[in-house]
Design an enzyme around this catalytic site. Structure first.
Site, mmCIF file in Angstrom:
data_model
loop_
_atom_site.group_PDB
_atom_site.id
_atom_site.type_symbol
_atom_site.label_atom_id
_atom_site.label_comp_id
_atom_site.label_asym_id
_atom_site.label_seq_id
_atom_site.Cartn_x
_atom_site.Cartn_y
_atom_site.Cartn_z
ATOM 1 N N GLY A 9 0.832 -1.219 0.000
ATOM 2 C CA GLY A 9 0.000 0.000 0.000
ATOM 3 C C GLY A 9 0.853 1.250 0.000
ATOM 4 N N ILE A 10 2.042 1.170 -0.575
ATOM 5 C CA ILE A 10 2.968 2.325 -0.548
ATOM 6 C C ILE A 10 2.457 3.484 -1.403
ATOM 7 C CG2 ILE A 10 4.454 1.569 -2.494
ATOM 8 C CD1 ILE A 10 6.856 2.496 -0.648
ATOM 9 N N GLN A 82 -8.571 -2.500 0.556
ATOM 10 C CA GLN A 82 -9.685 -1.750 -0.015
ATOM 11 C C GLN A 82 -10.179 -0.936 1.180
ATOM 12 O OE1 GLN A 82 -12.308 0.197 -0.840
ATOM 13 N NE2 GLN A 82 -13.656 -1.362 0.017
ATOM 14 N N SER A 124 -8.192 -0.794 12.269
ATOM 15 C CA SER A 124 -8.980 0.427 12.133
ATOM 16 C C SER A 124 -10.007 0.597 13.247
ATOM 17 C CB SER A 124 -9.702 0.376 10.781
ATOM 18 O OG SER A 124 -10.717 1.348 10.729
ATOM 19 N N GLU A 126 -12.819 1.500 12.714
ATOM 20 C CA GLU A 126 -14.096 1.011 12.173
ATOM 21 C C GLU A 126 -14.493 -0.326 12.810
ATOM 22 O OE1 GLU A 126 -16.485 2.127 9.514
ATOM 23 O OE2 GLU A 126 -15.645 3.869 10.511
ATOM 24 N N TYR A 148 -16.256 -3.612 5.385
ATOM 25 C CA TYR A 148 -14.875 -3.168 5.625
ATOM 26 C C TYR A 148 -14.494 -3.390 7.093
ATOM 27 C CZ TYR A 148 -11.008 0.039 6.589
ATOM 28 O OH TYR A 148 -9.817 0.579 7.025
ATOM 29 N N ARG A 183 -4.795 12.695 1.327
ATOM 30 C CA ARG A 183 -5.963 11.840 1.517
ATOM 31 C C ARG A 183 -6.712 11.680 0.186
ATOM 32 N NH1 ARG A 183 -8.319 7.781 4.443
ATOM 33 N NH2 ARG A 183 -9.556 8.576 6.161
ATOM 34 N N THR A 189 -13.159 14.312 4.513
ATOM 35 C CA THR A 189 -12.349 15.509 4.796
ATOM 36 C C THR A 189 -11.786 16.118 3.507
ATOM 37 O OG1 THR A 189 -10.428 14.084 5.116
ATOM 38 C CG2 THR A 189 -11.663 14.721 7.096
HETATM 39 P P1 NAP Z 1 -5.401 4.405 0.838
HETATM 40 O O1 NAP Z 1 -4.882 5.777 0.598
HETATM 41 O O2 NAP Z 1 -6.747 4.034 0.334
HETATM 42 O O3 NAP Z 1 -4.308 3.409 0.249
HETATM 43 C C1 NAP Z 1 -4.581 2.082 0.137
HETATM 44 C C2 NAP Z 1 -3.394 1.398 -0.515
HETATM 45 O O4 NAP Z 1 -3.754 0.027 -0.673
HETATM 46 C C3 NAP Z 1 -3.004 1.922 -1.900
HETATM 47 O O5 NAP Z 1 -1.599 1.842 -2.041
HETATM 48 C C4 NAP Z 1 -3.661 0.946 -2.835
HETATM 49 O O6 NAP Z 1 -2.959 0.734 -4.066
HETATM 50 C C5 NAP Z 1 -3.587 -0.312 -2.036
HETATM 51 N N1 NAP Z 1 -4.697 -1.149 -2.429
HETATM 52 C C6 NAP Z 1 -6.003 -0.798 -2.440
HETATM 53 N N2 NAP Z 1 -6.749 -1.811 -2.883
HETATM 54 C C7 NAP Z 1 -5.854 -2.782 -3.155
HETATM 55 C C8 NAP Z 1 -5.977 -4.051 -3.660
HETATM 56 N N3 NAP Z 1 -7.187 -4.511 -3.979
HETATM 57 N N4 NAP Z 1 -4.848 -4.784 -3.806
HETATM 58 C C9 NAP Z 1 -3.637 -4.300 -3.489
HETATM 59 N N5 NAP Z 1 -3.456 -3.090 -3.029
HETATM 60 C C10 NAP Z 1 -4.545 -2.357 -2.869
HETATM 61 O O7 NAP Z 1 -5.411 4.056 2.406
HETATM 62 P P2 NAP Z 1 -4.664 4.790 3.619
HETATM 63 O O8 NAP Z 1 -5.549 5.866 4.122
HETATM 64 O O9 NAP Z 1 -3.272 5.091 3.233
HETATM 65 O O10 NAP Z 1 -4.707 3.633 4.714
HETATM 66 C C11 NAP Z 1 -3.671 2.671 4.811
HETATM 67 C C12 NAP Z 1 -4.183 1.461 5.565
HETATM 68 O O11 NAP Z 1 -4.629 1.857 6.860
HETATM 69 C C13 NAP Z 1 -5.370 0.763 4.937
HETATM 70 O O12 NAP Z 1 -5.248 -0.607 5.216
HETATM 71 C C14 NAP Z 1 -6.564 1.326 5.654
HETATM 72 O O13 NAP Z 1 -7.639 0.417 5.608
HETATM 73 C C15 NAP Z 1 -5.987 1.489 7.035
HETATM 74 N N6 NAP Z 1 -6.555 2.528 7.867
HETATM 75 C C16 NAP Z 1 -6.644 3.790 7.409
HETATM 76 C C17 NAP Z 1 -7.122 4.785 8.237
HETATM 77 C C18 NAP Z 1 -7.210 6.220 7.782
HETATM 78 O O14 NAP Z 1 -7.903 6.997 8.430
HETATM 79 N N7 NAP Z 1 -6.500 6.616 6.729
HETATM 80 C C19 NAP Z 1 -7.507 4.470 9.552
HETATM 81 C C20 NAP Z 1 -7.380 3.161 9.982
HETATM 82 C C21 NAP Z 1 -6.890 2.204 9.150
HETATM 83 P P3 NAP Z 1 -3.404 1.396 -5.474
HETATM 84 O O15 NAP Z 1 -2.688 2.705 -5.528
HETATM 85 O O16 NAP Z 1 -2.924 0.405 -6.462
HETATM 86 O O17 NAP Z 1 -4.888 1.534 -5.429
HETATM 87 O O1 F7E Z 2 -16.372 9.091 6.349
HETATM 88 C C1 F7E Z 2 -19.617 10.818 6.751
HETATM 89 C C2 F7E Z 2 -19.655 9.310 6.644
HETATM 90 O O2 F7E Z 2 -15.381 8.115 4.273
HETATM 91 C C3 F7E Z 2 -16.379 9.725 7.601
HETATM 92 C C4 F7E Z 2 -11.241 5.198 6.200
HETATM 93 O O3 F7E Z 2 -9.920 5.673 6.156
HETATM 94 O O4 F7E Z 2 -11.498 5.958 8.461
HETATM 95 C C5 F7E Z 2 -12.051 6.050 7.160
HETATM 96 O O5 F7E Z 2 -13.393 5.585 7.149
HETATM 97 C C6 F7E Z 2 -17.814 10.082 7.995
HETATM 98 C C7 F7E Z 2 -18.813 8.924 7.844
HETATM 99 O O6 F7E Z 2 -14.204 7.837 6.515
HETATM 100 C C8 F7E Z 2 -19.950 12.104 3.387
HETATM 101 O O7 F7E Z 2 -21.002 8.832 6.673
HETATM 102 C C9 F7E Z 2 -20.868 12.455 5.311
HETATM 103 O O8 F7E Z 2 -19.614 8.870 8.993
HETATM 104 O O9 F7E Z 2 -14.181 10.015 5.431
HETATM 105 P P1 F7E Z 2 -14.997 8.795 5.541
HETATM 106 P P2 F7E Z 2 -14.642 6.536 7.362
HETATM 107 O O10 F7E Z 2 -15.817 5.862 6.798
HETATM 108 O O11 F7E Z 2 -14.716 6.958 8.791
HETATM 109 C C10 F7E Z 2 -11.466 4.650 9.015
HETATM 110 C C11 F7E Z 2 -10.807 4.724 10.364
HETATM 111 C C12 F7E Z 2 -10.866 3.642 8.100
HETATM 112 O O12 F7E Z 2 -10.252 2.676 8.537
HETATM 113 C C13 F7E Z 2 -11.228 3.737 6.656
HETATM 114 O O13 F7E Z 2 -10.287 3.048 5.846
HETATM 115 O O14 F7E Z 2 -18.281 11.101 7.128
HETATM 116 N N1 F7E Z 2 -19.929 11.502 5.481
HETATM 117 N N2 F7E Z 2 -20.907 12.837 4.018
HETATM 118 C C14 F7E Z 2 -19.321 11.257 4.309
HETATM 119 N N3 F7E Z 2 -18.322 10.420 3.978
HETATM 120 C C15 F7E Z 2 -17.925 10.428 2.679
HETATM 121 N N4 F7E Z 2 -16.908 9.631 2.321
HETATM 122 N N5 F7E Z 2 -18.509 11.213 1.733
HETATM 123 C C16 F7E Z 2 -19.527 12.074 2.031
HETATM 124 O O15 F7E Z 2 -20.037 12.786 1.163
#
Ligand code: NAP
Ligand code: F7E
Length: 337
Positions: A9-10, A82, A124, A126, A148, A183, A189
């Protein structure tokens, strides 16, 4: 000896920040990327000469084993997933294959190739879903509300299980939402800050959103990747919540972001019922006490600083985009016209 890190996921938000952080620590950084007909190296373009990228896929066990044999990493950070919650209802099986079973494939490769490799799993908040208590800590029971979240709960428990079954140094970081100018634009956000910039610069007038009442504990991705690394530097593997301990509503984020650009959000935001989720996580707030006391981790960027950083970055980006599209005075286009 230079330490070697492999990041899956780099190409994602966290992958880019973590790669930069590890390079700063003197690591040899390797990234696993899936094959694509177009490159998605936007976030790591500036690092491409400093890191090595390798093709492999979370769906393909043999490719992961071969990669571990070739690189011989000291540390593996499994960030690939994903990661967009709404997509997990549209593609629940694929989400399970990557986000859940993909973790087992990574752990199996470590078990077979070298059990001394240290492993970080991107778990996460979540997983807490319909929260049993507030704030949520490592001891709070899980109640995921999306495919998820369910897949991440599997990934968490299989990480714990391989640690207990095979004595692998495997850590699960239960990270709450973390954001940045890198992001993805589908997350709320960045969707907001991108729209604020476009509205401010006159290339758009409206922003459609779903549930404005949802509350999240939002931090800065740059702070959070540091916690990932800290977990793998301890004497013992363990699981840690990483969060700011403060929560805000989507409405709060909207208000601050529009206000930072001197705009009134109520003139521009519309509610689109299609964006309401089948099952919502209404509120999340983490207790990162263990990460603070054991790792010595704490976030540096506050919520208002995060919002401002993201709006400013999008304003700069859209300004450049607009300037590139506007024909310069005295240019060929002008004289042709
Ligand atoms: P991201 O920006 O969506 O990046 C996801 C990465 O995973 C990308 O490099 C993507 O590659 C790769 N990837 C996606 N689908 C894939 C697939 N089907 N097979 C192989 N690689 C795939 O996510 P992030 O925000 O950096 O988050 C990194 C990790 O932390 C994830 O596991 C996410 O679920 C977890 N996480 C994120 C948050 C958050 O708030 N950001 C919080 C808690 C946990 P491509 O460029 O090829 O699509
Ligand atoms: O939604 C509300 C939506 O998609 C945040 C991922 O990184 O963090 C992320 O998951 C909130 C939700 O993030 C819109 O209903 C309102 O309540 O930015 P989000 P997420 O679902 O919290 C967790 C920790 C992860 O692990 C995940 O990978 O915002 N919301 N209106 C909306 N959300 C989106 N996307 N779009 C809207 O228009």
């Amino acid at each position: 000896m230079t330490r070697k890190a492999l990041i899956t996921g780099i190409t994602g938000q966290d992958g880019a920040y973590l790669a930069e952080f590890l390079l700063g620590k003197g690591y040899e950084v390797h990234g696993m990327v899936r094959r694509s007909s177009t490159e998605s190296f936007e976030r790591i373009g500036h690092l491409q000469d400093l890191i090595s990228l390798h093709q492999a896929d979370l769906l393909d066990q043999l490719s992961i084993i071969t990669l571990m044999q070739e690189i011989e990493p000291d540390e593996v950070y499994n960030l690939a997933a994903q990661s967009f919650v709404p997509t997990s209802w549209l593609q629940p099986l694929l989400t399970g294959e990557f986000t859940a079973l993909g973790v087992t494939r990574m752990l199996e490769a470590i078990r077979l190739v070298n059990r001394r490799i240290r492993f970080y799993q991107a778990s996460s908040s979540e997983m807490f879903g319909n929260v049993a208590e507030e704030p949520q800590s490592e001891n709070t029971p899980f109640y995921p509300r999306s495919p998820y979240g369910v897949a991440k709960a599997y990934g968490h428990f299989i990480t714990v299980n391989y640690r207990e079954s095979y004595d692998i140094f495997a850590c699960s970081g239960i990270l709450f939402n973390h954001e940045s100018p890198l992001r993805g634009k589908e997350f709320v956000t960045r969707k907001i800050t991108d729209a604020v910039a476009r509205i401010k610069l006159g290339v758009r007038s409206k922003l459609k959103l779903g549930n404005l009442d949802a509350m999240r504990d939002w931090g800065f991705a740059g702070d959070y990747v540091k916690a990932m690394w800290m977990m793998l530097q301890q004497d013992k593997p363990d699981d840690y919540v990483v969060a700011t301990g403060q929560k805000h509503s989507v409405r709060d984020f909207v208000e601050l972001a529009f206000a930072h650009a001197d705009l009134d959000w109520q003139d521009h935001v519309e509610i689109d019922p299609k964006l309401i989720r089948p099952a919502e996580v209404n509120t999340l707030r983490g207790n990162a006490g263990k990460a603070r006391s054991v790792l010595g981790w704490q976030p540096d960027v506050s919520f208002p600083q995060l919002v401002q950083m993201m709006v400013d970055a999008d304003l700069e980006r859209i300004r450049l985009e607009v300037a590139e599209q506007t024909p310069a005075c005295g240019s060929d286009t002008d004289s042709d016209g």
